[in-house]
Design a protein around this motif. Structure first.
Motif, PDB file in Angstrom:
ATOM      1  N   VAL A 191     -15.831   0.233   3.497  1.00  0.00           N
ATOM      2  CA  VAL A 191     -14.640  -0.033   2.693  1.00  0.00           C
ATOM      3  C   VAL A 191     -14.783  -1.368   1.954  1.00  0.00           C
ATOM      4  CG1 VAL A 191     -12.143  -0.412   2.768  1.00  0.00           C
ATOM      5  CG2 VAL A 191     -13.182   1.349   4.232  1.00  0.00           C
ATOM      6  N   ASP A 195     -10.885  -0.338  -6.577  1.00  0.00           N
ATOM      7  CA  ASP A 195     -10.013  -0.048  -5.444  1.00  0.00           C
ATOM      8  C   ASP A 195     -10.696   0.991  -4.561  1.00  0.00           C
ATOM      9  OD1 ASP A 195      -8.129  -1.739  -6.526  1.00  0.00           O
ATOM     10  OD2 ASP A 195      -6.825  -0.124  -7.252  1.00  0.00           O
ATOM     11  N   SER A 252     -15.606  -0.107   8.344  1.00  0.00           N
ATOM     12  CA  SER A 252     -14.970  -1.209   7.609  1.00  0.00           C
ATOM     13  C   SER A 252     -15.965  -1.875   6.665  1.00  0.00           C
ATOM     14  CB  SER A 252     -14.342  -2.219   8.563  1.00  0.00           C
ATOM     15  OG  SER A 252     -15.331  -2.766   9.394  1.00  0.00           O
ATOM     16  N   CYS A 307      -8.767  -0.085   6.429  1.00  0.00           N
ATOM     17  CA  CYS A 307      -8.146  -0.201   5.102  1.00  0.00           C
ATOM     18  C   CYS A 307      -7.330  -1.487   5.013  1.00  0.00           C
ATOM     19  CB  CYS A 307      -7.283   1.027   4.821  1.00  0.00           C
ATOM     20  SG  CYS A 307      -6.517   1.019   3.172  1.00  0.00           S
ATOM     21  N   VAL A 364      -3.680   5.156   1.898  1.00  0.00           N
ATOM     22  CA  VAL A 364      -4.248   6.203   2.751  1.00  0.00           C
ATOM     23  C   VAL A 364      -3.468   7.490   2.503  1.00  0.00           C
ATOM     24  CG1 VAL A 364      -4.647   6.941   5.145  1.00  0.00           C
ATOM     25  CG2 VAL A 364      -4.857   4.507   4.526  1.00  0.00           C
ATOM     26  N   ARG A 401       0.846  -1.194   0.000  1.00  0.00           N
ATOM     27  CA  ARG A 401       0.000   0.000   0.000  1.00  0.00           C
ATOM     28  C   ARG A 401       0.879   1.239   0.000  1.00  0.00           C
ATOM     29  NH1 ARG A 401      -2.778  -3.827   3.054  1.00  0.00           N
ATOM     30  NH2 ARG A 401      -4.964  -4.083   2.457  1.00  0.00           N
ATOM     31  N   CYS A 443      -8.257  -2.068  -0.605  1.00  0.00           N
ATOM     32  CA  CYS A 443      -7.998  -0.731  -0.072  1.00  0.00           C
ATOM     33  C   CYS A 443      -6.499  -0.502  -0.206  1.00  0.00           C
ATOM     34  CB  CYS A 443      -8.453  -0.582   1.377  1.00  0.00           C
ATOM     35  SG  CYS A 443      -8.192   1.107   1.982  1.00  0.00           S
ATOM     36  N   GLN A 495      -9.602   4.004  -1.770  1.00  0.00           N
ATOM     37  CA  GLN A 495      -8.496   4.775  -1.222  1.00  0.00           C
ATOM     38  C   GLN A 495      -9.056   5.778  -0.228  1.00  0.00           C
ATOM     39  OE1 GLN A 495      -6.787   6.379  -4.824  1.00  0.00           O
ATOM     40  NE2 GLN A 495      -6.109   4.362  -5.514  1.00  0.00           N
ATOM     41  N   ILE A 496      -8.369   5.924   0.881  1.00  0.00           N
ATOM     42  CA  ILE A 496      -8.733   6.958   1.849  1.00  0.00           C
ATOM     43  C   ILE A 496      -7.922   8.174   1.446  1.00  0.00           C
ATOM     44  CG2 ILE A 496      -8.692   7.581   4.291  1.00  0.00           C
ATOM     45  CD1 ILE A 496      -9.177   4.506   4.779  1.00  0.00           C
ATOM     46  N   ASP A 502     -18.688   7.652   4.476  1.00  0.00           N
ATOM     47  CA  ASP A 502     -17.961   6.719   5.345  1.00  0.00           C
ATOM     48  C   ASP A 502     -18.922   5.825   6.128  1.00  0.00           C
ATOM     49  OD1 ASP A 502     -15.444   8.311   4.834  1.00  0.00           O
ATOM     50  OD2 ASP A 502     -16.695   9.817   5.838  1.00  0.00           O
TER      51      ASP A 502
END
Ligand code: XIL
Length: 302
Positions: free
Chosen positions: A221, A230, A218, A256, A265, A13, A262, A232-233, A174
């Motif tokens: 996500v 995908d 979660s 994530c 971040v 990541r 995920c 992504q935060i 979220d």
């Protein structure tokens, strides 16, 4: 690992930050940014008002400054953002209808072409849904050009830079039980079903006392990822301090890490003093550049 980027890389990541071109001459800032992060988002420099201040006159001076800092320091780039109701140049704010639609598509094409090959992922469309709780689109000049403006923007971005991942990015998506989250989920599901090009969903993840980290984060996500994109935060910041803030950061990062798709971040700035919400002290380094409890929690979680 001893830095956020290296720790995130252990699971393939990335860990990124927003970078402001005007701070690249601040060595305290660049020292932390260069050491800790391996993905860069321009905080404002690639937005519509910055890159097309007058119609068909493109200005990449500040965007290129951020992009060049990223590449010369071995970091990847997230492009932010090609189509948005906010931070539009004045000429675009006063446009409507077909003229606006064509201007928007031209903007997407020109900017994505300029950065072709340099961008890992583009936030093609930002914040297109409303917060009114019914899952509707945000009323904006772009929305008024027709409900298909989002897919038109994605198609133009794909044509201009086939190598970039194309993301839909938003805030307040979220909490899995919120109508806005479900509306974005349905958009992505529809795009995948009709083969409209989309590769990722960006969860901005700006959290504060009025908008806390939801207990079902979660689920959000993993549910987006299950659509075959995908996650992504993209703009993480969390109001608070000390252990409480650290625990919230840990929760977000662990959500994530629990989902294979995920992929990274990004925090929305380096030090608290760099934050767009500095009084919330929402970042991982204090104004003096010291690592906060939240930093240690994230590093340990990665
Ligand atoms: C913010 C920047 O951090 C500020 O400097 C600017 O004044 C306003 O925009 N959602 C987004 C980001 O997608 O582009 C915003 O960035 C924060 C909210």
């Amino acid at each position: 690992a001893t830095t956020l980027g290296a720790a995130a890389a252990q699971s393939s990541r990335y860990f990124g930050t927003a970078i402001s071109a005007g701070k690249l001459s601040d060595s305290a800032y660049t020292t932390i940014a260069n050491r800790e992060f391996d993905m860069v988002t321009a905080e404002n420099e690639m937005k519509l008002d910055a890159t097309e201040p007058n119609q068909n006159q493109f200005n990449y001076t500040s965007g290129d400054r951020v992009a060049n800092w990223a590449t010369s320091n071995g970091k990847r780039l997230r492009g932010h953002t090609l189509a948005w109701h906010s931070q539009q140049p004045g000429w675009m704010q006063s446009m409507s209808g077909t003229a606006l639609r064509n201007a928007m598509l031209n903007h997407v094409t020109q900017v994505a072409t300029h950065y072709r090959g340099k961008v890992y992922a583009w936030d093609v469309v930002n914040e297109a849904f409303s917060d009114n709780g019914d899952g509707s689109r945000r009323d904006s000049n772009l929305q008024r050009t027709g409900n298909d403006w989002i897919e038109a923007a994605f198609r133009a971005a794909r044509a201009a830079d086939p190598g970039a991942k194309l993301c839909y990015n938003d805030y307040n998506i979220d909490n899995w039980s919120h109508a806005k989250t479900q509306a974005v989920y349905n958009l992505v599901r529809d795009f995948k079903a009709r083969q409209v090009p989309i590769d990722c969903v960006g969860l901005q993840a700006h959290f504060n006392s009025g908008n806390p980290v939801p207990s079902n984060f979660s689920t959000t996500v993993s549910s987006f990822a299950a659509l075959g994109v995908d996650v992504q935060i993209t703009e993480l910041d969390i109001q608070g301090s000390g252990t409480d803030q650290a625990n919230k950061y840990r929760t977000v990062v662990n959500a994530c890490l629990a989902v294979a798709r995920c992929t990274g971040v990004t925090v929305w700035g380096v030090r608290d003093s760099d934050s767009w919400r500095a009084s919330d002290t929402p970042l991982l380094f204090d104004g003096s550049g010291n690592k906060k409890a939240a930093y240690t929690a994230v590093l340990d979680a990665l």
